[in-house]
Each structure stands twice: as structure tokens, then as C-alpha cells.
Motif scaffolding. Structure first.
Motif, PDB file in Angstrom:
ATOM      1  N   ALA A   1      12.149   4.487   5.869  1.00  0.00           N
ATOM      2  CA  ALA A   1      11.568   5.522   6.724  1.00  0.00           C
ATOM      3  C   ALA A   1      10.048   5.491   6.635  1.00  0.00           C
ATOM      4  CB  ALA A   1      12.105   6.898   6.329  1.00  0.00           C
ATOM      5  N   ALA A   2       9.530   5.379   5.433  1.00  0.00           N
ATOM      6  CA  ALA A   2       8.077   5.346   5.251  1.00  0.00           C
ATOM      7  C   ALA A   2       7.468   4.111   5.915  1.00  0.00           C
ATOM      8  CB  ALA A   2       7.733   5.371   3.765  1.00  0.00           C
ATOM      9  N   GLU A   3       8.105   2.989   5.760  1.00  0.00           N
ATOM     10  CA  GLU A   3       7.581   1.750   6.345  1.00  0.00           C
ATOM     11  C   GLU A   3       7.631   1.777   7.871  1.00  0.00           C
ATOM     12  OE1 GLU A   3       5.761  -1.931   6.326  1.00  0.00           O
ATOM     13  OE2 GLU A   3       6.063  -0.608   4.611  1.00  0.00           O
TER      14      GLU A   3
ATOM     15  N   ARG B   1      -1.394 -12.690  12.283  1.00  0.00           N
ATOM     16  CA  ARG B   1      -2.424 -12.163  11.378  1.00  0.00           C
ATOM     17  C   ARG B   1      -2.653 -10.673  11.620  1.00  0.00           C
ATOM     18  NH1 ARG B   1      -8.711 -14.122  11.290  1.00  0.00           N
ATOM     19  NH2 ARG B   1      -9.463 -12.569   9.802  1.00  0.00           N
ATOM     20  N   TYR B   2      -2.718 -10.274  12.877  1.00  0.00           N
ATOM     21  CA  TYR B   2      -2.928  -8.867  13.224  1.00  0.00           C
ATOM     22  C   TYR B   2      -1.806  -7.996  12.663  1.00  0.00           C
ATOM     23  CZ  TYR B   2      -3.617  -4.651  15.981  1.00  0.00           C
ATOM     24  OH  TYR B   2      -3.793  -3.357  16.367  1.00  0.00           O
ATOM     25  N   THR B   3      -0.563  -8.439  12.833  1.00  0.00           N
ATOM     26  CA  THR B   3       0.554  -7.623  12.342  1.00  0.00           C
ATOM     27  C   THR B   3       0.558  -7.549  10.817  1.00  0.00           C
ATOM     28  OG1 THR B   3       2.099  -9.489  12.476  1.00  0.00           O
ATOM     29  CG2 THR B   3       1.990  -8.027  14.376  1.00  0.00           C
ATOM     30  N   ALA B   4       0.197  -8.621  10.154  1.00  0.00           N
ATOM     31  CA  ALA B   4       0.120  -8.584   8.685  1.00  0.00           C
ATOM     32  C   ALA B   4      -0.975  -7.614   8.241  1.00  0.00           C
ATOM     33  CB  ALA B   4      -0.143  -9.984   8.127  1.00  0.00           C
TER      34      ALA B   4
ATOM     35  N   ALA C   1      -2.173  -5.135  10.002  1.00  0.00           N
ATOM     36  CA  ALA C   1      -1.762  -3.784  10.392  1.00  0.00           C
ATOM     37  C   ALA C   1      -0.799  -3.196   9.360  1.00  0.00           C
ATOM     38  CB  ALA C   1      -1.111  -3.797  11.776  1.00  0.00           C
ATOM     39  N   GLY C   2       0.073  -4.030   8.805  1.00  0.00           N
ATOM     40  CA  GLY C   2       0.975  -3.559   7.755  1.00  0.00           C
ATOM     41  C   GLY C   2       0.211  -3.110   6.523  1.00  0.00           C
ATOM     42  N   GLU C   3      -0.762  -3.887   6.142  1.00  0.00           N
ATOM     43  CA  GLU C   3      -1.593  -3.525   4.976  1.00  0.00           C
ATOM     44  C   GLU C   3      -2.387  -2.253   5.264  1.00  0.00           C
ATOM     45  OE1 GLU C   3      -3.028  -3.181   1.390  1.00  0.00           O
ATOM     46  OE2 GLU C   3      -1.496  -4.658   1.940  1.00  0.00           O
ATOM     47  N   TRP C   4      -2.944  -2.152   6.456  1.00  0.00           N
ATOM     48  CA  TRP C   4      -3.688  -0.960   6.861  1.00  0.00           C
ATOM     49  C   TRP C   4      -2.793   0.285   6.804  1.00  0.00           C
ATOM     50  CZ3 TRP C   4      -2.888   2.034  11.350  1.00  0.00           C
ATOM     51  CH2 TRP C   4      -3.897   2.956  11.637  1.00  0.00           C
TER      52      TRP C   4
ATOM     53  N   ALA D   1      -1.003   5.340   4.157  1.00  0.00           N
ATOM     54  CA  ALA D   1       0.079   6.119   3.542  1.00  0.00           C
ATOM     55  C   ALA D   1      -0.276   6.481   2.106  1.00  0.00           C
ATOM     56  CB  ALA D   1       1.385   5.341   3.593  1.00  0.00           C
ATOM     57  N   ALA D   2      -0.904   5.543   1.375  1.00  0.00           N
ATOM     58  CA  ALA D   2      -1.282   5.806  -0.017  1.00  0.00           C
ATOM     59  C   ALA D   2      -2.329   6.916  -0.099  1.00  0.00           C
ATOM     60  CB  ALA D   2      -1.787   4.538  -0.674  1.00  0.00           C
TER      61      ALA D   2
END
Length: 146
Positions: free
Chosen positions: A50-52, A129-132, A134-137, A142-143
């Protein structure tokens, strides 16, 4: 088109892309869940899913239940903490994920058929690269909210 105009078009372009993806909304949701489970760096619970996905837990629970009913996911005991239940892909889930990726690749190749080969490859690399990134962002945001 100016630099600013081009950058201002990113949001609307991504929205149009999402609407024009050649799949049903059920397939998109299911594919999203399967990819999140497969890409998780460790064990993944429904809450982690859910968080992801950026949804509330009941939404994730319903989607997981549908994937389990379709034989795409299974619940398993955590290897780290046997009291926790984690999600795992089944063989059928992996096959569905592979099928959907092949459909997406075929759509990409058809949509970009008139592009020069080097532009197709460059766009594919930049999109990955953008999606990777964006996942890190998303994980950093969230943190900060916790």
C-alpha cells in the motif's frame, strides 16, 4: 517549444500516457501489484505494498485478494518473523508479469516505429532511469512524512 513550455507539459503528457496505455484498468492494477512485489528489495507485506503504491491499505488488500484469487500471488510466512505474512509471486504471477511486459514492449515498438532507432533507445533508457529516480524520490518523501 520553449524549455519552460516543454517542462510544463510533462504532467499532462504523463496523464495522457496513462490514459492511453493499451490495457484494461484491471490489468494495470494487477501489473502494478505484481511489479511492486517482484521489485521489492526484501519481504513485502500488504501494508508495504500500500505504501509503495501510494494507496490506503484497504485498496491494496482488495487488489491483493483479487490477485490471490487469480492465482498470481500467495501469502507466506515471513522468514524473518513467522508472525508476519508476506506476499510472493506464483509461477502464474510471474508469467502474467512477463506477458504484460511483452505487450507493453510491443506497444512501445509500434508507437515509436517511425522514430530513428537511436531515439527509441535513448527514450527507453531515459524512461527507465526516470522511473527508478521517481521511486527513490517517492521513498524519500514517504520517509520525511513519517
Amino acid at each position: 517549444m520553449s524549455r519552460e513550455d516543454a517542462l510544463d507539459q510533462i504532467g499532462p503528457a504523463l496523464s495522457r500516457l496513462r490514459r492511453r496505455t493499451p490495457a484494461s484498468s484491471r490489468d494495470l492494477s494487477r501489473n502494478l501489484v505484481l511489479n511492486v512485489v517482484a521489485d521489492a528489495p526484501g519481504e513485502l507485506t500488504v501494508g508495504g505494498l500500500a505504501a509503495e503504491m501510494g494507496v490506503v491499505q484497504p485498496v491494496a488488500s482488495r487488489t491483493v485478494a483479487a490477485c490471490i484469487a487469480d492465482g498470481l500471488l500467495r501469502r507466506a510466512a515471513s522468514q524473518a518473523d513467522g508472525r508476519r505474512t508476506v506476499l510472493e509471486l506464483t509461477e502464474r504471477g510471474e508469467a502474467e508479469r512477463t506477458r504484460f511486459a511483452a505487450d507493453q514492449r510491443a506497444a512501445f515498438e509500434d508507437i515509436t516505429a517511425g522514430w530513428p532507432p537511436e531515439e527509441r533507445l535513448q527514450f527507453a533508457r531515459l524512461l527507465v532511469r526516470y522511473t527508478a529516480d521517481a521511486g527513490e524520490w517517492s521513498r524519500r518523501r514517504a520517509a520525511k512524512e513519517e
